[in-house]
Design a protein around this motif. Structure first.
Motif, PDB file in Angstrom:
ATOM      1  N   ALA A  70       7.243  -0.689   4.852  1.00 24.50           N
ATOM      2  CA  ALA A  70       7.396   0.120   6.074  1.00 24.50           C
ATOM      3  C   ALA A  70       6.470  -0.435   7.158  1.00 24.50           C
ATOM      4  CB  ALA A  70       7.122   1.587   5.763  1.00 24.50           C
ATOM      5  N   ASP A  71       5.724   0.440   7.835  1.00 25.86           N
ATOM      6  CA  ASP A  71       4.881  -0.032   8.941  1.00 25.86           C
ATOM      7  C   ASP A  71       3.413  -0.155   8.537  1.00 25.86           C
ATOM      8  OD1 ASP A  71       4.409   2.644   8.614  1.00 25.86           O
ATOM      9  OD2 ASP A  71       4.570   3.180  10.732  1.00 25.86           O
ATOM     10  N   ARG A  72       3.148  -0.215   7.222  1.00 23.38           N
ATOM     11  CA  ARG A  72       1.767  -0.384   6.774  1.00 23.38           C
ATOM     12  C   ARG A  72       1.259  -1.797   7.074  1.00 23.38           C
ATOM     13  NH1 ARG A  72       3.902   1.980   1.916  1.00 23.38           N
ATOM     14  NH2 ARG A  72       3.095   4.058   1.460  1.00 23.38           N
ATOM     15  N   TYR A  91     -14.198   4.769   1.952  1.00 25.78           N
ATOM     16  CA  TYR A  91     -13.070   4.249   2.734  1.00 25.78           C
ATOM     17  C   TYR A  91     -13.042   2.728   2.804  1.00 25.78           C
ATOM     18  CZ  TYR A  91     -12.681   9.105   4.231  1.00 25.78           C
ATOM     19  OH  TYR A  91     -12.531  10.472   4.246  1.00 25.78           O
ATOM     20  N   VAL A  92     -13.748   2.059   1.896  1.00 24.65           N
ATOM     21  CA  VAL A  92     -13.781   0.598   1.940  1.00 24.65           C
ATOM     22  C   VAL A  92     -12.389   0.005   1.764  1.00 24.65           C
ATOM     23  CG1 VAL A  92     -14.554  -1.470   0.715  1.00 24.65           C
ATOM     24  CG2 VAL A  92     -16.196   0.331   1.261  1.00 24.65           C
ATOM     25  N   PHE A  93     -11.624   0.496   0.807  1.00 25.01           N
ATOM     26  CA  PHE A  93     -10.291  -0.052   0.569  1.00 25.01           C
ATOM     27  C   PHE A  93      -9.325   0.317   1.692  1.00 25.01           C
ATOM     28  CE2 PHE A  93     -11.332  -1.602  -3.502  1.00 25.01           C
ATOM     29  CZ  PHE A  93     -10.274  -2.415  -3.904  1.00 25.01           C
ATOM     30  N   GLU A  94      -9.496   1.479   2.235  1.00 31.38           N
ATOM     31  CA  GLU A  94      -8.566   1.933   3.265  1.00 31.38           C
ATOM     32  C   GLU A  94      -8.797   1.252   4.611  1.00 31.38           C
ATOM     33  OE1 GLU A  94      -6.698   6.178   4.852  1.00 31.38           O
ATOM     34  OE2 GLU A  94      -8.431   6.153   3.508  1.00 31.38           O
ATOM     35  N   ASN A  95     -10.082   0.955   4.914  1.00 35.04           N
ATOM     36  CA  ASN A  95     -10.405   0.439   6.244  1.00 35.04           C
ATOM     37  C   ASN A  95     -11.184  -0.871   6.252  1.00 35.04           C
ATOM     38  OD1 ASN A  95      -9.294   2.818   7.426  1.00 35.04           O
ATOM     39  ND2 ASN A  95     -11.207   3.915   7.048  1.00 35.04           N
ATOM     40  N   GLY A  96     -11.716  -1.295   5.104  1.00 40.55           N
ATOM     41  CA  GLY A  96     -12.639  -2.418   5.074  1.00 40.55           C
ATOM     42  C   GLY A  96     -11.956  -3.775   5.130  1.00 40.55           C
ATOM     43  N   ASP A 137      -1.145  -7.719  -9.711  1.00 40.85           N
ATOM     44  CA  ASP A 137      -2.207  -7.210 -10.583  1.00 40.85           C
ATOM     45  C   ASP A 137      -2.679  -5.835 -10.137  1.00 40.85           C
ATOM     46  OD1 ASP A 137      -2.337  -9.251 -12.427  1.00 40.85           O
ATOM     47  OD2 ASP A 137      -3.709 -10.455 -11.228  1.00 40.85           O
ATOM     48  N   ILE A 138      -3.004  -5.699  -8.849  1.00 39.42           N
ATOM     49  CA  ILE A 138      -3.482  -4.424  -8.308  1.00 39.42           C
ATOM     50  C   ILE A 138      -2.823  -4.192  -6.955  1.00 39.42           C
ATOM     51  CG2 ILE A 138      -5.486  -3.173  -7.375  1.00 39.42           C
ATOM     52  CD1 ILE A 138      -7.214  -4.506  -9.467  1.00 39.42           C
ATOM     53  N   LEU A 139      -2.229  -3.026  -6.781  1.00 41.94           N
ATOM     54  CA  LEU A 139      -1.643  -2.634  -5.503  1.00 41.94           C
ATOM     55  C   LEU A 139      -2.105  -1.223  -5.196  1.00 41.94           C
ATOM     56  CD1 LEU A 139       1.974  -3.225  -4.277  1.00 41.94           C
ATOM     57  CD2 LEU A 139       0.922  -0.988  -4.011  1.00 41.94           C
ATOM     58  N   VAL A 140      -2.717  -1.036  -4.018  1.00 40.65           N
ATOM     59  CA  VAL A 140      -3.240   0.269  -3.620  1.00 40.65           C
ATOM     60  C   VAL A 140      -2.604   0.663  -2.295  1.00 40.65           C
ATOM     61  CG1 VAL A 140      -5.314   1.670  -3.332  1.00 40.65           C
ATOM     62  CG2 VAL A 140      -5.433  -0.448  -4.655  1.00 40.65           C
ATOM     63  N   ASN A 141      -1.994   1.834  -2.258  1.00 38.77           N
ATOM     64  CA  ASN A 141      -1.327   2.316  -1.052  1.00 38.77           C
ATOM     65  C   ASN A 141      -2.181   3.328  -0.303  1.00 38.77           C
ATOM     66  OD1 ASN A 141       1.140   0.965  -0.824  1.00 38.77           O
ATOM     67  ND2 ASN A 141       2.121   2.300  -2.333  1.00 38.77           N
ATOM     68  N   PHE A 142      -2.179   3.210   1.007  1.00 41.02           N
ATOM     69  CA  PHE A 142      -2.747   4.200   1.914  1.00 41.02           C
ATOM     70  C   PHE A 142      -1.701   4.490   2.984  1.00 41.02           C
ATOM     71  CE2 PHE A 142      -6.284   1.778   0.169  1.00 41.02           C
ATOM     72  CZ  PHE A 142      -7.094   2.797  -0.310  1.00 41.02           C
ATOM     73  N   PRO A 143      -1.870   5.552   3.755  1.00 46.48           N
ATOM     74  CA  PRO A 143      -0.852   5.860   4.775  1.00 46.48           C
ATOM     75  C   PRO A 143      -0.578   4.712   5.736  1.00 46.48           C
ATOM     76  CG  PRO A 143      -2.318   7.733   4.464  1.00 46.48           C
ATOM     77  CD  PRO A 143      -2.898   6.614   3.656  1.00 46.48           C
ATOM     78  N   LYS A 144      -1.629   3.948   6.097  1.00 40.06           N
ATOM     79  CA  LYS A 144      -1.450   2.895   7.101  1.00 40.06           C
ATOM     80  C   LYS A 144      -1.764   1.502   6.571  1.00 40.06           C
ATOM     81  CE  LYS A 144      -2.368   5.993  10.993  1.00 40.06           C
ATOM     82  NZ  LYS A 144      -3.190   6.236  12.212  1.00 40.06           N
ATOM     83  N   ARG A 145      -2.025   1.393   5.290  1.00 35.44           N
ATOM     84  CA  ARG A 145      -2.397   0.085   4.747  1.00 35.44           C
ATOM     85  C   ARG A 145      -1.968  -0.034   3.295  1.00 35.44           C
ATOM     86  NH1 ARG A 145      -8.567  -2.418   4.384  1.00 35.44           N
ATOM     87  NH2 ARG A 145      -8.008  -3.759   6.127  1.00 35.44           N
ATOM     88  N   GLY A 152     -10.063   6.443 -10.657  1.00 37.32           N
ATOM     89  CA  GLY A 152     -11.098   7.474 -10.688  1.00 37.32           C
ATOM     90  C   GLY A 152     -11.579   7.881  -9.315  1.00 37.32           C
ATOM     91  N   ARG A 153     -11.338   7.019  -8.304  1.00 39.22           N
ATOM     92  CA  ARG A 153     -11.668   7.362  -6.909  1.00 39.22           C
ATOM     93  C   ARG A 153     -10.502   8.057  -6.212  1.00 39.22           C
ATOM     94  NH1 ARG A 153     -16.126   7.991  -7.798  1.00 39.22           N
ATOM     95  NH2 ARG A 153     -15.495   7.544  -9.913  1.00 39.22           N
ATOM     96  N   ASN A 154      -9.452   8.361  -6.975  1.00 39.60           N
ATOM     97  CA  ASN A 154      -8.271   9.060  -6.463  1.00 39.60           C
ATOM     98  C   ASN A 154      -7.465   8.212  -5.484  1.00 39.60           C
ATOM     99  OD1 ASN A 154      -6.456  11.156  -6.381  1.00 39.60           O
ATOM    100  ND2 ASN A 154      -7.560  12.342  -4.857  1.00 39.60           N
ATOM    101  N   HIS A 155      -7.522   6.889  -5.644  1.00 44.44           N
ATOM    102  CA  HIS A 155      -6.672   6.022  -4.831  1.00 44.44           C
ATOM    103  C   HIS A 155      -5.267   5.966  -5.436  1.00 44.44           C
ATOM    104  CE1 HIS A 155      -9.868   4.917  -2.242  1.00 44.44           C
ATOM    105  NE2 HIS A 155     -10.494   4.104  -3.062  1.00 44.44           N
ATOM    106  N   ASP A 156      -4.291   5.724  -4.584  1.00 42.98           N
ATOM    107  CA  ASP A 156      -2.894   5.639  -5.009  1.00 42.98           C
ATOM    108  C   ASP A 156      -2.642   4.227  -5.532  1.00 42.98           C
ATOM    109  OD1 ASP A 156      -0.208   5.867  -5.422  1.00 42.98           O
ATOM    110  OD2 ASP A 156       0.344   6.046  -3.306  1.00 42.98           O
ATOM    111  N   VAL A 157      -2.998   4.009  -6.797  1.00 40.53           N
ATOM    112  CA  VAL A 157      -2.898   2.689  -7.410  1.00 40.53           C
ATOM    113  C   VAL A 157      -1.582   2.603  -8.170  1.00 40.53           C
ATOM    114  CG1 VAL A 157      -4.004   1.026  -8.956  1.00 40.53           C
ATOM    115  CG2 VAL A 157      -5.400   2.659  -7.679  1.00 40.53           C
ATOM    116  N   ARG A 158      -0.816   1.559  -7.902  1.00 41.03           N
ATOM    117  CA  ARG A 158       0.442   1.359  -8.602  1.00 41.03           C
ATOM    118  C   ARG A 158       0.196   0.426  -9.784  1.00 41.03           C
ATOM    119  NH1 ARG A 158       4.293   3.871  -5.286  1.00 41.03           N
ATOM    120  NH2 ARG A 158       2.982   5.300  -4.077  1.00 41.03           N
TER     121      ARG A 158
END
Length: 532
Positions: A504-506, A398-403, A459-467, A442-448
């Motif tokens: 949105a509200d991310r 969860y480093v990318f999602e919360n770190g 270059d790199i954009l990663v989406n999570f529900p809140k971030r 490979g970590r199953n992140h939502d990478v655009r």
């Protein structure tokens, strides 16, 4: 709730009253229109069940399968059961299967031979005029795919199969014949000029024979879909609406749909194994979880692992959504030894058809869905990185999602320390971006991968529900260039507004960073969180 069928034997479906998606109409048309056919499909996609259904219908007759054709004895051979390391052992096992078939069907008066082609020919000769059998061969290429890196054994198996299939050509005692496999290439005689076996792998009329369509899932698995919505929405089954069911199928489609085996690029199908696993989890675990079912059970085929031992894949090419390849490479691949890597990735399920098949024009391939994209880059991670490195440990999930920005950069530097630089040297910004994207996917992140706004592409954009995390990467080999490169990356993020589109509200975390590719460093040496 009826249970979902988890077997490759249709008789068990009937005996246990399992839910299954009925494909017998396609099979009826197939057996009426053709005498000898071949289908290529990835592993765990329903080939074996399809052959089992064909065999059961021919052998068991009408009841309870509502089948009105005549019955025939069935010789069903799965090459997965035969040796892949010794040709003599394969021949012995092959001959044993032929003998068991002859005994079960009271075929006598033939001479034994330890060559399968001769033994089967002798069995045919012992059959009375007018008597016929159905011949089904599953995973015909198993011995070949296992020996990509053993040229001598590969050639021995090729020679054996050429001779065996040549004996079958025009044999009057074969009523119907079907073969399946993962690969299709021209160095086996079943695909050569003059062969009487029809390759239907991309035939429009049978493109939905193997795999589930959206309508089939909604019709046959409606109770499971309602159950999933009820758990997600915390509501009764009776109050579940059709729009809520359609929304759940939409999300299933993003993960498991869009495999295309249609020459016109019209019909798409879901992965059978993934859909069944997803729905089974709803029932057993009382939750909706979009797991990676196909990869866990069959997404790491030995064929690709063997191929990757002797070939480096074009990573930047695989990161794109559309890969163009020559028509001849796709339509008439020669052998596994020198096959176009993208054709192999397509045949094993990592890429799928994204265009029509038109002679003389390039074919477009690409990943089918999110599950297979994750599987592809998990596979590449095994090839590119030392996955025993701490970057791949569960603590970093969860480093990318919360770190913090500091924790994210520290993780990236662990990833870069795990890289096989001798095989994949990081000598420019494009390669750096591609390798980090491989890790994240490979970590199953939502990478655009190709996330554009009207001013440019991050270059790199990663989406999570809140971030949402956005990184702008710069490359240098000179320490004195690092500060100016960092300023350049920060300025680019601000001027082009990377990550602001559809936010949105991310929470938006924008990071500018500089990688020093000097062999004494090979790390992100400077970074900065971009403030609003």
């Amino acid at each position: 709730m009826k249970l979902i069928a988890q077997s490759e034997n249709i008789e068990k479906f009937i005996e246990n009253n399992y839910i299954y998606i009925d494909k017998t109409e396609y099979i009826y048309n197939l057996t009426n229109n053709y005498e000898r056919v071949f289908f290529s499909r990835p592993r765990r996609f329903g080939k074996s069940l399809t052959l089992n259904t064909i065999g059961t219908l021919f052998e068991k007759g009408v009841e309870p399968y509502l089948w009105d054709q005549d019955k025939y004895p069935v010789l069903h051979l799965s090459f997965l059961k035969f040796s892949v390391t010794d040709l003599a052992d394969l021949k012995k096992e092959f001959c044993n299967e032929i003998l068991k078939f002859a005994k079960a069907n009271s075929i006598t008066g033939f001479d034994y031979d330890n060559e399968p082609k001769i033994l089967l020919g002798n069995v045919f000769s012992a059959m009375a005029d007018g008597n016929q059998l159905v011949l089904l061969i599953d995973e015909y290429d198993c011995q070949l795919t296992a020996n990509i890196n053993n040229k001598e054994l590969y050639e021995n198996f090729i020679r054996f199969f050429r001779e065996f299939y040549a004996v079958l050509k025009g044999e009057k005692h074969i009523k119907f014949m079907a073969l399946t496999g993962v690969t299709r290439f021209k160095d086996v005689s079943i695909f050569s000029v003059g062969s009487d076996i029809k390759d239907l792998s991309y035939n429009n009329a049978y493109s939905k024979l193997i795999g589930f369509t959206r309508d089939e899932i909604k019709h046959f698995y409606l109770d499971y879909l309602k159950l999933g919505v009820s758990y997600e929405k915390n509501k009764t089954l009776e109050s579940v609406t059709d729009s809520e069911i359609e929304n759940l199928i939409d999300r299933m489609a993003a993960h498991y749909d869009s495999y295309c085996f249609d020459e016109f690029n019209k019909n798409k199908v879901f992965s059978t194994y993934s859909v069944n696993g997803f729905l089974q989890d709803i029932y057993e675990k009382k939750t909706v979880r979009f797991g990676d079912y196909w990869y866990d059970i069959g997404g790491l085929p030995s064929i690709l692992m063997n191929y990757m031992e002797s070939h480096n894949l074009n990573i930047e090419n695989l990161l794109t959504s559309e890969i163009e390849i020559p028509y001849n490479d796709f339509a008439t691949p020669t052998s596994l030894i020198d096959i176009n890597e993208n054709v192999l990735m397509c045949q094993t399920g990592y890429l799928t058809l994204k265009s029509e098949i038109v002679p003389g024009y390039d074919i477009i391939l690409g990943p089918a869905n999110r599950e297979v994209r994750t599987a592809l880059f998990l596979l590449l991670s095994l090839k590119i990185f030392d996955t025993k490195n701490s970057a791949f440990s569960l603590k970093n999930r969860y480093v990318f999602e919360n770190g913090t920005a500091e924790e994210i950069i520290a993780l990236f530097n662990e990833v870069l320390a795990a890289l096989s630089y001798d095989k994949y040297p990081v000598d420019n910004e494009s390669v750096l971006r591609a390798l980090l994207q491989v890790y994240l996917l490979g970590r199953n992140h939502d990478v655009r991968i190709e996330q554009h706004n009207f001013k440019g592409r991050s270059d790199i954009l990663v989406n999570f529900p809140k971030r949402r995390v956005v990184l702008e990467l710069k490359y240098t080999t000179e320490e004195n260039e690092e500060p100016s490169k960092l300023d350049e990356a920060e300025k680019q993020i601000k001027e082009k507004g990377y990550g602001l589109e559809n936010l949105a509200d991310r929470e938006l975390l924008q990071i500018a960073c500089v990688f020093n590719g000097d062999k004494r460093k090979r790390q992100i040496t400077m970074y900065k969180r971009v403030e609003k």
